[in-house]
Design an enzyme around this catalytic site. Structure first.
Site, PDB file in Angstrom:
ATOM      1  N   SER A  39      52.655  -6.684  41.810  1.00  0.00           N
ATOM      2  CA  SER A  39      51.309  -7.192  41.564  1.00  0.00           C
ATOM      3  C   SER A  39      50.741  -7.991  42.725  1.00  0.00           C
ATOM      4  CB  SER A  39      51.308  -8.078  40.315  1.00  0.00           C
ATOM      5  OG  SER A  39      52.238  -9.127  40.459  1.00  0.00           O
ATOM      6  N   ASP A 309      47.110 -17.719  38.059  1.00  0.00           N
ATOM      7  CA  ASP A 309      47.569 -17.570  36.681  1.00  0.00           C
ATOM      8  C   ASP A 309      49.018 -18.062  36.634  1.00  0.00           C
ATOM      9  OD1 ASP A 309      49.131 -15.482  37.699  1.00  0.00           O
ATOM     10  OD2 ASP A 309      47.908 -13.896  36.800  1.00  0.00           O
ATOM     11  N   HIS A 312      50.803 -15.741  39.606  1.00  0.00           N
ATOM     12  CA  HIS A 312      50.234 -15.399  40.914  1.00  0.00           C
ATOM     13  C   HIS A 312      49.495 -16.571  41.542  1.00  0.00           C
ATOM     14  CE1 HIS A 312      50.547 -11.665  38.514  1.00  0.00           C
ATOM     15  NE2 HIS A 312      51.105 -11.253  39.627  1.00  0.00           N
TER      16      HIS A 312
END
Ligand SMILES: *[C@@H]1O[C@H](CO)[C@@H](O)[C@H](O)[C@H]1NC(C)=O
Ligand SMILES: *[C@@H]1O[C@H](CO)[C@@H](O)[C@H](O)[C@H]1NC(C)=O
Ligand SMILES: *[C@@H]1O[C@H](CO)[C@@H](O)[C@H](O)[C@H]1NC(C)=O
Ligand SMILES: *[C@@H]1O[C@H](CO)[C@@H](O)[C@H](O)[C@H]1NC(C)=O
Ligand SMILES: *[C@@H]1O[C@H](CO)[C@@H](O)[C@H](O)[C@H]1NC(C)=O
Length: 344
Positions: A39, A309, A312
């Site tokens: 990600s 978040d 991340h």
């Protein structure tokens, strides 16, 4: 997600020859950039995968910093739409997929595993060769920048599996696990090299025991030493593997995300952050008890947070990383930095 934006800046700087800060024009350094991993580098590929458990950054407040709309329509490489051959040649492709690990078994079924990402490059290569010929493509790939960032999800999966079995990993468990990761990473690099890759920018695994989602598991909000040690052990083995590799004509740079994050977490204020343990977008304690989504709360100033978040980093933290890896102090890259790698 933040890192994506900063890496976009890095792509632009490497491919188009501007610097990360975006001011000083320079000559083109690499013809294209091909990206593999999780990600931290996914530019929207998971939007094209079926299944409701696939992690996607397709809802607010993701995309809040994107120029223009600020909507999570985001940017994506659209490689999975198979329409981007010209761009694959002139700029490169990101095959990265949120949730992916080094091992196929990590979060299986909900991402594009690293081995599949490599197979997609094989397809891209064949399509490019059909268009411009194998000689041109061979030259293109040998001069292009191959960026890899993967491993955190394997560590999370390992520690979750241990917890589920209600046991603590022994030293033997850890050693066996790390060696399976490194041997598969090595196989991946060999496969990419065989396809023609020569320049590898490899981002190591950060102190994942300090992400809010892990901290929130501790009553005191402490980092997990166990996970950090696992990350450190993996990074050490990765470094050794790369130093010992004998692939002809290969150059690499390891981006030390572990050290950079430790240094930043050790003195967040020095880097302009006011909060280092909580997510800007999320719910509950440390913003880590619920996902970032339309009903989550959003911090007042995301530039003052390290974490966007519960996993991340923010765009600002990611930019600091991109700059450090590109041409920052020698303590954050080994044996050369990304700029030197691009110039080689
Ligand atoms: C390990 O790497 C090999 C070769 O790239 C691949 O075929 C295999 O699927 C990988 N194994 C796992 C468990 O990911
Ligand atoms: C896990 O270990 C704890 C304490 O050692 C025990 O109370 C609990 O029942 C165990 N849970 C499972 C699922 O084995
Ligand atoms: C938790 O962190 C505090 C300081 O932030 C430290 O004093 C304490 O020793 C840590 N606790 C554990 C169990 O590591
Ligand atoms: C890059 O790779 C070539 C070929 O293996 C090697 O001769 C050269 O020393 C490498 N350069 C750097 C900076 O590592
Ligand atoms: C981490 O970075 C700091 C600051 O640049 C440096 O002093 C230190 O030597 C680095 N540590 C490692 C293990 O690279």
């Amino acid at each position: 997600m933040g890192f994506e934006l900063a890496m976009k800046a890095l792509v632009v700087s490497l491919v188009l020859g501007t610097v990360v800060a975006g001011v000083r024009p320079a000559k083109t350094m690499v013809p294209a950039m091909y990206v593999f991993g999780d990600s931290t580098l996914d530019v929207g590929n998971n939007n094209h995968l079926p299944g409701k458990n696939v992690p996607r950054a397709d809802k607010p407040y993701y995309g809040i910093n994107l120029p223009g709309s600020g909507k999570p329509t985001g940017r994506f490489s659209k490689w999975l739409q198979r329409r981007r051959l010209r761009r694959a040649i002139s700029r490169g492709v990101s095959y990265a997929s949120a949730g992916a690990g080094i091992l196929d078994s990590t979060n299986a079924g909900n991402n594009i595993p690293l081995s599949q990402q490599v197979r997609y490059l094989e397809e891209t290569k064949a399509a490019m060769e059909a268009k411009v010929g194998s000689h041109v493509v061979g030259d293109l790939l040998s001069k292009s920048f191959f960026l890899l960032g993967v491993g955190s999800n394997d560590l999370f999966a390992f520690s979750t599996a241990m917890a589920r079995q209600n046991r603590t990993a022994t030293q033997a468990d850890v050693t066996a696990f790390i060696s399976s990761l490194v041997s598969n990473y090595s196989a991946t690099i060999t496969a990419l090299h065989k396809l023609g890759a020569r320049k590898f920018g490899i981002i190591n695994v950060g102190p994942v025991g300090c992400v809010p989602r892990v901290r929130v598991l501790s009553p005191t909000g402490n980092c997990s030493d166990g996970l950090n040690q696992l990350a450190g052990g993996f990074d050490g083995a990765l470094k050794t593997m790369l130093a010992n590799n004998k692939l002809p004509g290969m150059n690499y740079s390891i981006a030390d995300s572990y050290n950079l994050t430790q240094v930043t977490l050790g003195d967040p204020m020095a880097a302009g952050f006011s909060t280092s343990d909580s997510a800007c977008c999320g719910t509950g304690r440390l913003g880590a008890q619920g996902d970032c989504g339309p009903t989550a709360s959003l911090c007042a100033n995301r530039d003052r947070y390290i974490f966007w978040d519960s996993i991340h980093t923010t765009q600002r933290a990611a930019k600091i990383g991109a700059k450090a890896f590109y041409d920052g102090p020698t303590s954050f890259t080994t044996p050369i930095n990304f700029k030197q790698l691009a110039h080689n």
